[in-house]
Motif scaffolding. Structure first.
Motif, PDB file in Angstrom:
ATOM      1  N   ARG A 238       7.589   3.047   2.392  1.00  0.00           N
ATOM      2  CA  ARG A 238       7.581   1.815   3.184  1.00  0.00           C
ATOM      3  C   ARG A 238       8.472   0.780   2.512  1.00  0.00           C
ATOM      4  O   ARG A 238       8.127   0.252   1.450  1.00  0.00           O
ATOM      5  N   LEU A 239       9.593   0.485   3.118  1.00  0.00           N
ATOM      6  CA  LEU A 239      10.508  -0.510   2.576  1.00  0.00           C
ATOM      7  C   LEU A 239      10.099  -1.923   2.961  1.00  0.00           C
ATOM      8  O   LEU A 239      10.626  -2.885   2.399  1.00  0.00           O
ATOM      9  N   ASP A 240       9.179  -2.051   3.889  1.00  0.00           N
ATOM     10  CA  ASP A 240       8.824  -3.360   4.445  1.00  0.00           C
ATOM     11  C   ASP A 240       7.609  -4.011   3.776  1.00  0.00           C
ATOM     12  O   ASP A 240       7.170  -5.071   4.211  1.00  0.00           O
ATOM     13  N   LEU A 241       7.075  -3.429   2.718  1.00  0.00           N
ATOM     14  CA  LEU A 241       5.893  -3.996   2.085  1.00  0.00           C
ATOM     15  C   LEU A 241       6.215  -5.188   1.185  1.00  0.00           C
ATOM     16  O   LEU A 241       5.387  -6.052   0.977  1.00  0.00           O
ATOM     17  N   ASP A 242       7.409  -5.229   0.631  1.00  0.00           N
ATOM     18  CA  ASP A 242       7.825  -6.350  -0.206  1.00  0.00           C
ATOM     19  C   ASP A 242       8.276  -7.494   0.702  1.00  0.00           C
ATOM     20  O   ASP A 242       8.977  -7.269   1.686  1.00  0.00           O
ATOM     21  N   PRO A 243       7.888  -8.738   0.392  1.00  0.00           N
ATOM     22  CA  PRO A 243       8.313  -9.863   1.243  1.00  0.00           C
ATOM     23  C   PRO A 243       9.829 -10.060   1.277  1.00  0.00           C
ATOM     24  O   PRO A 243      10.358 -10.647   2.216  1.00  0.00           O
TER      25      PRO A 243
END
Length: 165
Positions: free
Chosen positions: A120-125
């Motif tokens: 998941r690349l979208d977990l970091d803000p």
């Protein structure tokens, strides 16, 4: 006061050559590095800084979790050498906060123990990457930006024994 290039230190960091069960390697596309057409580009391996006092073998799992959303992996090997690269002149004073001449990196070969849907690349803000894929290890040098190419050639050679299923 600006330090001459040769006096700037290297930033210490870790890098992951993450192999799946088929022997392919995870590469991710930098969200902040456009290609010649202005679209996203710049494929690379997960990597990141080592915190003060942090063991590189701990740092690699932290970086994987931060950059790809999972640290489900096991270490297969640690490269015996710290591998360095220098930033090109146009990036000195800009990249890496302007405080470093490049990076000295401790690289790990790891086997991914999760499933693709756990990446998941979208977990970091503030995600560093906007896409990922599995690539052949031999592709790494051709995917790397010029100043990292020699390191990727070394990794492709020295971790080739892990590239099979």
């Amino acid at each position: 006061m600006d330090l001459p290039y040769r006096d700037l230190p290297y930033r210490r960091c870790v890098g992951a050559v993450l192999f799946n069960q088929d022997g392919r390697v995870l590469v991710a596309r930098r969200a902040d590095l456009p290609n010649a057409e202005g679209a996203p580009g710049g494929w690379q391996l997960p990597q990141g800084g080592i915190d003060a006092g942090e063991d590189p073998a701990v740092a690699i799992f932290r970086e994987l979790a931060e950059e790809i959303g999972t640290g489900k992996a096991e270490i297969l090997a640690e490269h015996p050498n710290w591998l360095n690269y220098d930033l090109p002149p146009e990036l000195l004073g800009k990249a890496l906060g302007g405080r470093f001449r490049g990076q000295t990196q401790r690289w790990f070969a790891l086997r991914f123990l999760g499933t693709d849907d756990e990446i998941r690349l979208d977990l970091d803000p503030h995600p560093e990457f906007d896409a990922w894929r599995w690539a052949r290890l031999a592709e790494l040098p051709s995917l790397a930006v010029g100043f990292k190419r020699a390191i990727y050639e070394t990794l492709a050679r020295d971790f080739a024994r892990f590239a099979g299923p």
